[in-house]
Design an enzyme around this catalytic site. Structure first.
Site, short mmCIF file in Angstrom:
data_model
loop_
_atom_site.label_atom_id
_atom_site.label_comp_id
_atom_site.label_asym_id
_atom_site.label_seq_id
_atom_site.Cartn_x
_atom_site.Cartn_y
_atom_site.Cartn_z
N CYS A 38 0.84 -1.20 0.00
CA CYS A 38 0.00 0.00 0.00
C CYS A 38 0.87 1.25 0.00
O CYS A 38 1.97 1.25 0.54
CB CYS A 38 -0.86 0.03 1.24
N ARG B 98 4.59 0.36 -6.09
CA ARG B 98 4.53 -0.51 -4.93
C ARG B 98 3.49 -1.62 -5.10
O ARG B 98 3.48 -2.58 -4.36
CB ARG B 98 4.19 0.31 -3.68
N TRP C 9 -3.31 -2.56 -1.43
CA TRP C 9 -3.03 -3.90 -1.92
C TRP C 9 -3.70 -4.82 -0.90
O TRP C 9 -3.28 -4.89 0.25
CB TRP C 9 -1.53 -4.13 -1.97
N ASN D 200 -0.92 1.53 5.79
CA ASN D 200 -0.14 0.48 5.13
C ASN D 200 0.28 -0.50 6.22
O ASN D 200 0.70 -0.07 7.29
CB ASN D 200 1.10 1.12 4.48
N GLY D 201 0.11 -1.82 5.98
CA GLY D 201 0.56 -2.79 6.97
C GLY D 201 -0.58 -3.66 7.45
O GLY D 201 -1.58 -3.82 6.74
N GLU E 177 15.44 -17.67 -11.97
CA GLU E 177 15.10 -16.26 -12.16
C GLU E 177 14.39 -16.04 -13.51
O GLU E 177 13.41 -15.31 -13.60
CB GLU E 177 16.36 -15.39 -12.04
N LYS F 218 10.63 -14.60 -13.90
CA LYS F 218 10.30 -13.41 -14.71
C LYS F 218 9.17 -13.74 -15.68
O LYS F 218 8.24 -12.97 -15.83
CB LYS F 218 11.51 -12.92 -15.53
N GLU G 272 5.80 -14.20 -13.83
CA GLU G 272 5.31 -12.93 -13.26
C GLU G 272 4.64 -12.02 -14.28
O GLU G 272 3.62 -11.42 -14.00
CB GLU G 272 6.50 -12.11 -12.74
N HIS H 117 14.39 -37.16 -12.94
CA HIS H 117 13.74 -37.60 -11.71
C HIS H 117 12.32 -37.07 -11.60
O HIS H 117 11.77 -37.00 -10.51
CB HIS H 117 14.59 -37.20 -10.50
N LYS I 249 5.40 -4.33 -5.61
CA LYS I 249 6.84 -4.07 -5.66
C LYS I 249 7.45 -4.22 -4.27
O LYS I 249 8.59 -4.63 -4.13
CB LYS I 249 7.07 -2.65 -6.20
C1 F6R Z 1 10.30 -10.49 -8.72
C2 F6R Z 1 10.36 -9.64 -7.55
C3 F6R Z 1 10.08 -10.26 -6.24
C4 F6R Z 1 11.01 -9.65 -5.19
C5 F6R Z 1 10.64 -10.13 -3.79
C6 F6R Z 1 11.61 -9.60 -2.76
O1 F6R Z 1 10.56 -9.78 -9.88
O2 F6R Z 1 10.62 -8.47 -7.66
O3 F6R Z 1 10.19 -11.64 -6.27
O4 F6R Z 1 12.31 -10.02 -5.51
O5 F6R Z 1 9.34 -9.70 -3.49
O6 F6R Z 1 11.65 -8.22 -2.77
P1 F6R Z 1 12.82 -7.41 -2.09
O7 F6R Z 1 14.06 -7.64 -2.88
O8 F6R Z 1 12.37 -5.99 -2.12
O9 F6R Z 1 12.96 -7.96 -0.70
#
Ligand code: F6R
Length: 613
Positions: A2, A27, A77, A103-104, A486, A490, A493, A509, A608
Site C-alpha cells: 500500500c 509498490r 493492496w 499500510n501494513g 530467475e 520473470k 510474473e 527424476h 513491488k
Molecule cells: C520479482 C520480484 C520479487 C522480489 C521479492 C523480494 O521480480 O521483484 O520476487 O524479488 O518480493 O523483494 P525485495 O528484494 O524488495 O525484498
C-alpha cells in the site's frame, strides 16, 4: 505494497495527492482512494475506486474539492477483505469525523473489532484498518495527536498510518511501526508518505519518521512525539535523487528501461569499491577486515528474485572464498530453529529494504548474536536500520514490479563481497583476485555492448514465436540453476505462463514426464565446465520432441547443432554468466508478455514492496 500520502499546505492539493499516488504505483495496488479537507466545510471530497488510478480519477471527475489544501490518499493492496470500494481507504469513524489511510497489518484487529462492535460500532468494511478511526474517535477529546498516541499501544502488528479529523482540518497526524513513513518539508507545506518518490517533485527536504514516533503536520510546522514526550526538533536531510529516474526516459515501459540501465547499475555498484590492485573496499559492513576474515559460516536470507541472487552468491562465495554458505527463503528461515550465532554472518538481501519476511529472518538471526548485513538498494530503508551493517547496490530507483537491474546489481555486490572475502581468507592469490577484478570491471561494458547490439531484438523475435505456448520448462546446471529460477520467475510474473525451473540433472527424476512434442524447454548452456553435461540434457529433451531454446555464450559455434533457437549472452567467465545469461532471459520474458499484450510494469496481484507476511 500500500502507498500513503498526506498533504497540508497553502496550495490546492487534489492534484498533488493524485500525482503522489501515481508516483507510488510501483509498490503495487488494486484499489485507491483519497479525501480532501477544507478549513470551513470539513471533508469536501472523498472518492474510492477499485482498479488503477485512472479508475479513481474517473470516479472523482474533474473539479470536486479543488480548493482544498489538506488531504490524504492511498493505494491499497488487499490483505484483509476483498478488493471492493468499501474496503478501499480512507476509512472513517461511524460519524465520518476521523479519516485514516494505512499500510501494513493490525494483527489483533478481530479482537478490537469485537470490542468495538459490543459498544455498538457498526463497521462498513472488512478491513483491519477500520478499527483505527473508530478507536481514535473513541479517544478524541479535541486533540487528534493525543487520541492517536492513546490508540497506538492497543494496536498489534506492523503498520504506518495517517489520520485526519474534520475539526482539525489543517493538521494531519501520522505514525509508524516497522512500515516506512517519511516527512517531506516544503516552503509553507508538509507531505507525509510511505516513500520519497510520492513528493520528490515538490520537495527534496525529508525527515525519516522512526518506529513508534507520532508526527503532527501543519503547513508551517511539524512536531514529533514518542509516547508522551515531545522530541526536540531534528534537522531535515536533502535527497539528491535524479527526478528523471522515475520517468520512462523514452522506453515503452519502466521494465525495458530498467533492463537497459543494467550496465550503469553495475558500474555504479562497483563504483570506487574495486581498487586497481584487485582489492575491494566495502565501507559500512559494520565488520573490520580481521573480524570478517574469521567468519566461518554465512547464511543468506531473501525472497523471490533477491533469493535467486543469494543462490548465485553461494556459488561465488564458496568458490572464491571457500566459506560455506546456506541460502534460504526468508519466510522459511524465520520459523525454523535458528542455529546462527556469534561468529556467523547473515546477509539479508532485499532491494526494497522493506520485505517483511526478510526483515523478520534478519531479526531472528540478530537476536541470536549473529552479525547481520543488509544488502539493499534503498537508503534509509527498514533493513538498513535493523542490520549491523549495510552493503548497498546502486541501481537507482526501480519502478517496474519485476526486478531486473536490482537483481544484477545484487549479484555484482555479492561478487565484490566474495572477492573481498576470498582475499581475506587467502583463498585467492593476489594474481587471481586481480584477474577476477578485471573481469568484474569488464562486465558492465560487455553488457552495454550487448544491449546496443541486434541481440536483444533477436531475443524478442524468438519470444514472439513462442507467445502462445502454455508452459515452459527451464533447465540449467551449476550457476545456470539460479539463472533458470530467475528466468522462469520473470516469465510467470509478467506473462502469467506456468513455468518450472530445475537443475538439469534432476530432469530425469520427474519433470521429463511433462515433455511432449513441441514443448518449449529453455536451457542455460553458457560456456563453462558443465557445458557438455548440459548438451547431454538437451539431447535427452529433444529425443522427447521438445523444442530447445538455448541461452549460449556469444561465439559458441557448437550450440547451433543442438538447439532450435539460441538466445545469445555476452561472453564472461563461467560464474559471472549469472549476470550475462539472466539478461537475455529477462528480455525473453518481456518479449512474450509484450506479444500477449500485457502490462509488464504492473503485473496482476504483484506488489513491488511486500511489507506483509
Ligand atoms: C520479482 C520480484 C520479487 C522480489 C521479492 C523480494 O521480480 O521483484 O520476487 O524479488 O518480493 O523483494 P525485495 O528484494 O524488495 O525484498
Amino acid at each position: 505494497m500500500c502507498g500513503i500520502i498526506g498533504y497540508v499546505g497553502g496550495r490546492p492539493c487534489r492534484e498533488l495527492i493524485l500525482t503522489g499516488l501515481e508516483r507510488l504505483e510501483y509498490r503495487g495496488y488494486d484499489s485507491a482512494g483519497f479525501a480532501l479537507l477544507d478549513a470551513s466545510d470539513g471533508v469536501v471530497e472523498a472518492v474510492r475506486a477499485v482498479g488503477n488510478l485512472s479508475a479513481l480519477r474517473e470516479a472523482a471527475g474533474l473539479n470536486g474539492g479543488s480548493a482544498a489544501t489538506a488531504g490524504l490518499g492511498h493505494t491499497r493492496w488487499a490483505t484483509h477483505g476483498r478488493v471492493t470500494t468499501d474496503n478501499a481507504h480512507p476509512h472513517t469513524s461511524a460519524d465520518g469525523t476521523v479519516l485514516v489511510v494505512m499500510n501494513g497489518i493490525i494483527e489483533n484487529y478481530l479482537e478490537l473489532r469485537s470490542e468495538l462492535m459490543e459498544q455498538g460500532v457498526v463497521f462498513s468494511s472488512d478491513t483491519d484498518t477500520e478499527v483505527i478511526p473508530h478507536l481514535i474517535h473513541r479517544e478524541y477529546a479535541g486533540d487528534l495527536a493525543t487520541a492517536v498516541r492513546a490508540v497506538l499501544p492497543r494496536l498489534g502488528g506492523h503498520f504506518a498510518f495517517v489520520a485526519a479529523h474534520v475539526d482539525e482540518p489543517e493538521r494531519l497526524v501520522a505514525t509508524r511501526r516497522e512500515c516506512p513513513l517519511v516527512l517531506g518539508v516544503g516552503d509553507g507545506e508538509r507531505f507525509v508518505a510511505s516513500a520519497i518518490p510520492a513528493f520528490l517533485r515538490e520537495t527534496r527536504d525529508i525527515m525519516l519518521i522512526e518506529d513508534g514516533e507520532v508526527v503532527t503536520i501543519e503547513a508551517d510546522e511539524h512536531h514529533v512525539w514518542h509516547g508522551s514526550e515531545l522530541l526536540p526538533p531534528r534537522p531535515v536531510e536533502r535527497v539528491d535523487w535524479d527526478e528523471d529516474a522515475a520517468e520512462k526516459g523514452g522506453y515503452e515501459t519502466f521494465m525495458l528501461k530498467e533492463i537497459h540501465e543494467q550496465p550503469s547499475a553495475l558500474w555504479d555498484t562497483i563504483g570506487d569499491r574495486l581498487r586497481p590492485d584487485g582489492s575491494v573496499e566495502l565501507l559500512g559492513l559494520g565488520l573490520d577486515d580481521a573480524t570478517l576474515a574469521r567468519v566461518e559460516r554465512i547464511h543468506i536470507v531473501a525472497c523471490g528474485t533477491s533469493y535467486h541472487a543469494g543462490l548465485v552468491g553461494r556459488y561465488l562465495i564458496e568458490d572464491w572464498a571457500r566459506v560455506p554458505v546456506h541460502v534460504e527463503v526468508a519466510s522459511e528461515y524465520r520459523y525454523r530453529t535458528c542455529l546462527a550465532g556469534p561468529g556467523d554472518l547473515i546477509i539479508g538481501i532485499t532491494q526494497s529494504g522493506e520485505t517483511a519476511d526478510t526483515l523478520a529472518a534478519m531479526r531472528v538471526a540478530r537476536e541470536r548474536g549473529a552479525h547481520v548485513v543488509a544488502l539493499t538498494n534503498i537508503m534509509g530503508s527498514q533493513a538498513t536500520r535493523d542490520a549491523d551493517g549495510v552493503l548497498y547496490t546502486r541501481a537507482g530507483l526501480e519502478i517496474g514490479v519485476a526486478a531486473t537491474k536490482t537483481h544484477t546489481a545484487q549479484v555484482m555486490a555479492l561478487s565484490l563481497f566474495a572477492l573481498k572475502l576470498g582475499r581475506l581468507k587467502w583463498a585467492l592469490t593476489a594474481g587471481g583476485a586481480l584477474d577476477l577484478a578485471d573481469e568484474l570491471r569488464r562486465l558492465p561494458d560487455a553488457l552495454e555492448a550487448y544491449l546496443a547490439s541486434p541481440a536483444p531484438e533477436q531475443v524478442m523475435t524468438v519470444a514472439e514465436r513462442y507467445a502462445e505456448r502454455p508452459f515452459f520448462l527451464y533447465l540449467g546446471r551449476h550457476v545456470g540453476v539460479p539463472v533458470c529460477f530467475e528466468g522462469a520467475l520473470k516469465l510467470k510474473e509478467i506473462s502469467y505462463i506456468p513455468t518450472e525451473a530445475y537443475p538439469a540433472g534432476e530432469m530425469k527424476h520427474g519433470p521429463i514426464a511433462l515433455l511432449e512434442e513441441g514443448s518449449p524447454v529453455v536451457v542455460v548452456a553458457t560456456d563453462g565446465h558443465v557445458f557438455d553435461k548440459v548438451v547431454s540434457n538437451i539431447q535427452e529433451v529433444r529425443a522427447r520432441g521438445a523444442r530447445v531454446i538455448a541461452v549460449a555464450t556469444e561465439g559458441n559455434e557448437e550450440i547451433g547443432r543442438h538447439a532450435d533457437d539460441v538466445l545469445w549472452a555476452p561472453r564472461s567467465p563461467a560464474l559471472l554468466s549469472a549476470i550475462c545469461a539472466v539478461v537475455p532471459l529477462q528480455i525473453f520474458a518481456y518479449g512474450l508478455a509484450r506479444a500477449r499484450g500485457l502490462n509488464v510494469d504492473q503485473p496482476r496481484n504483484l506488489a513491488k514492496t511486500v511489507t506483509v507476511e
